[in-house]
Design a protein around this motif. Sequence first.
Motif, PDB file in Angstrom:
ATOM      1  N   ARG A   1     -73.571 -13.762 -54.412  1.00 46.10           N
ATOM      2  CA  ARG A   1     -72.218 -13.413 -54.863  1.00 46.10           C
ATOM      3  C   ARG A   1     -71.450 -12.675 -53.772  1.00 46.10           C
ATOM      4  O   ARG A   1     -70.288 -12.980 -53.504  1.00 46.10           O
ATOM      5  N   ASP A   2     -72.101 -11.727 -53.121  1.00 46.54           N
ATOM      6  CA  ASP A   2     -71.441 -10.964 -52.062  1.00 46.54           C
ATOM      7  C   ASP A   2     -71.023 -11.868 -50.901  1.00 46.54           C
ATOM      8  O   ASP A   2     -69.937 -11.719 -50.349  1.00 46.54           O
ATOM      9  N   TRP A   3     -71.882 -12.807 -50.544  1.00 39.07           N
ATOM     10  CA  TRP A   3     -71.575 -13.735 -49.469  1.00 39.07           C
ATOM     11  C   TRP A   3     -70.381 -14.601 -49.847  1.00 39.07           C
ATOM     12  O   TRP A   3     -69.453 -14.787 -49.056  1.00 39.07           O
ATOM     13  N   LEU A   4     -70.392 -15.130 -51.064  1.00 41.18           N
ATOM     14  CA  LEU A   4     -69.277 -15.964 -51.526  1.00 41.18           C
ATOM     15  C   LEU A   4     -67.984 -15.165 -51.641  1.00 41.18           C
ATOM     16  O   LEU A   4     -66.911 -15.675 -51.312  1.00 41.18           O
ATOM     17  N   ASN A   5     -68.081 -13.919 -52.091  1.00 41.95           N
ATOM     18  CA  ASN A   5     -66.884 -13.072 -52.200  1.00 41.95           C
ATOM     19  C   ASN A   5     -66.236 -12.843 -50.835  1.00 41.95           C
ATOM     20  O   ASN A   5     -65.015 -12.807 -50.725  1.00 41.95           O
ATOM     21  N   TYR A   6     -67.053 -12.687 -49.811  1.00 37.70           N
ATOM     22  CA  TYR A   6     -66.524 -12.497 -48.468  1.00 37.70           C
ATOM     23  C   TYR A   6     -65.679 -13.700 -48.058  1.00 37.70           C
ATOM     24  O   TYR A   6     -64.569 -13.568 -47.555  1.00 37.70           O
ATOM     25  N   PHE A   7     -66.193 -14.899 -48.299  1.00 37.83           N
ATOM     26  CA  PHE A   7     -65.486 -16.113 -47.898  1.00 37.83           C
ATOM     27  C   PHE A   7     -64.358 -16.482 -48.855  1.00 37.83           C
ATOM     28  O   PHE A   7     -63.468 -17.251 -48.493  1.00 37.83           O
ATOM     29  N   GLU A   8     -64.383 -15.936 -50.044  1.00 38.52           N
ATOM     30  CA  GLU A   8     -63.294 -16.180 -50.984  1.00 38.52           C
ATOM     31  C   GLU A   8     -61.964 -15.689 -50.420  1.00 38.52           C
ATOM     32  O   GLU A   8     -60.917 -16.284 -50.674  1.00 38.52           O
ATOM     33  N   LEU A   9     -62.011 -14.639 -49.624  1.00 35.06           N
ATOM     34  CA  LEU A   9     -60.804 -14.133 -48.972  1.00 35.06           C
ATOM     35  C   LEU A   9     -60.133 -15.231 -48.152  1.00 35.06           C
ATOM     36  O   LEU A   9     -58.922 -15.404 -48.197  1.00 35.06           O
ATOM     37  N   PHE A  10     -60.934 -16.015 -47.431  1.00 39.35           N
ATOM     38  CA  PHE A  10     -60.386 -17.100 -46.623  1.00 39.35           C
ATOM     39  C   PHE A  10     -59.795 -18.203 -47.500  1.00 39.35           C
ATOM     40  O   PHE A  10     -58.737 -18.738 -47.207  1.00 39.35           O
ATOM     41  N   TRP A  11     -60.501 -18.540 -48.575  1.00 42.12           N
ATOM     42  CA  TRP A  11     -59.999 -19.563 -49.486  1.00 42.12           C
ATOM     43  C   TRP A  11     -58.695 -19.107 -50.116  1.00 42.12           C
ATOM     44  O   TRP A  11     -57.747 -19.864 -50.225  1.00 42.12           O
ATOM     45  N   GLU A  12     -58.680 -17.855 -50.538  1.00 33.72           N
ATOM     46  CA  GLU A  12     -57.481 -17.304 -51.181  1.00 33.72           C
ATOM     47  C   GLU A  12     -56.299 -17.315 -50.212  1.00 33.72           C
ATOM     48  O   GLU A  12     -55.188 -17.681 -50.583  1.00 33.72           O
ATOM     49  N   ASN A  13     -56.540 -16.933 -48.964  1.00 34.17           N
ATOM     50  CA  ASN A  13     -55.473 -16.952 -47.953  1.00 34.17           C
ATOM     51  C   ASN A  13     -54.946 -18.367 -47.740  1.00 34.17           C
ATOM     52  O   ASN A  13     -53.741 -18.578 -47.626  1.00 34.17           O
ATOM     53  N   LYS A  14     -55.845 -19.333 -47.670  1.00 35.15           N
ATOM     54  CA  LYS A  14     -55.427 -20.728 -47.467  1.00 35.15           C
ATOM     55  C   LYS A  14     -54.626 -21.227 -48.670  1.00 35.15           C
ATOM     56  O   LYS A  14     -53.608 -21.901 -48.505  1.00 35.15           O
ATOM     57  N   LEU A  15     -55.087 -20.901 -49.863  1.00 41.57           N
ATOM     58  CA  LEU A  15     -54.360 -21.326 -51.062  1.00 41.57           C
ATOM     59  C   LEU A  15     -52.990 -20.665 -51.149  1.00 41.57           C
ATOM     60  O   LEU A  15     -52.002 -21.312 -51.522  1.00 41.57           O
ATOM     61  N   ASN A  16     -52.910 -19.401 -50.798  1.00 40.22           N
ATOM     62  CA  ASN A  16     -51.620 -18.703 -50.804  1.00 40.22           C
ATOM     63  C   ASN A  16     -50.667 -19.306 -49.771  1.00 40.22           C
ATOM     64  O   ASN A  16     -49.470 -19.464 -50.042  1.00 40.22           O
ATOM     65  N   ALA A  17     -51.186 -19.656 -48.605  1.00 44.85           N
ATOM     66  CA  ALA A  17     -50.356 -20.274 -47.575  1.00 44.85           C
ATOM     67  C   ALA A  17     -49.868 -21.643 -48.029  1.00 44.85           C
ATOM     68  O   ALA A  17     -48.696 -21.999 -47.831  1.00 44.85           O
ATOM     69  N   LEU A  18     -50.750 -22.414 -48.654  1.00 41.82           N
ATOM     70  CA  LEU A  18     -50.357 -23.719 -49.169  1.00 41.82           C
ATOM     71  C   LEU A  18     -49.298 -23.578 -50.250  1.00 41.82           C
ATOM     72  O   LEU A  18     -48.299 -24.304 -50.258  1.00 41.82           O
TER      73      LEU A  18
END
Length: 118
Positions: free
Chosen positions: A82-99
């Motif tokens: 979960r901690d590992w996925l949460n770290y990378f979720e930041l990148f996904w969230e940033n990409k989705l927000n940019a899109l």
Amino acid sequence: MASSHAKHDVFQAVADPTRRKLLKLLSNQEMSITVISDHFPMTRTAVAKHLHILEDAGLVKERKAGREKRYRLEPEPLMELRDWLNYFELFWENKLNALKAFVESDVPAKKDIDKQQK
């Protein structure tokens, strides 16, 4: 975090779809290998091998109940995942927000193009 003596880490253990199904099955209750095996189209020996890998990773605990072994989920090691996925979720969230920002900023321009075509 995963203990240093584990033969398999959490990531290796959950990489297999059968083992993920085992974890889900054991999330509700403790079960014997006989009951667990009834949920899978494979031999009891194959199920036991998957359970052994999950146990090595600390995701499943085994206990003797009379003549049978019973297995239960130990969710704590999943915290590492979960901690590992949460770290990378930041990148996904940033990409989705940019899109989202791009698409929303493009909406008026598309309306203008539609008007020009009419």
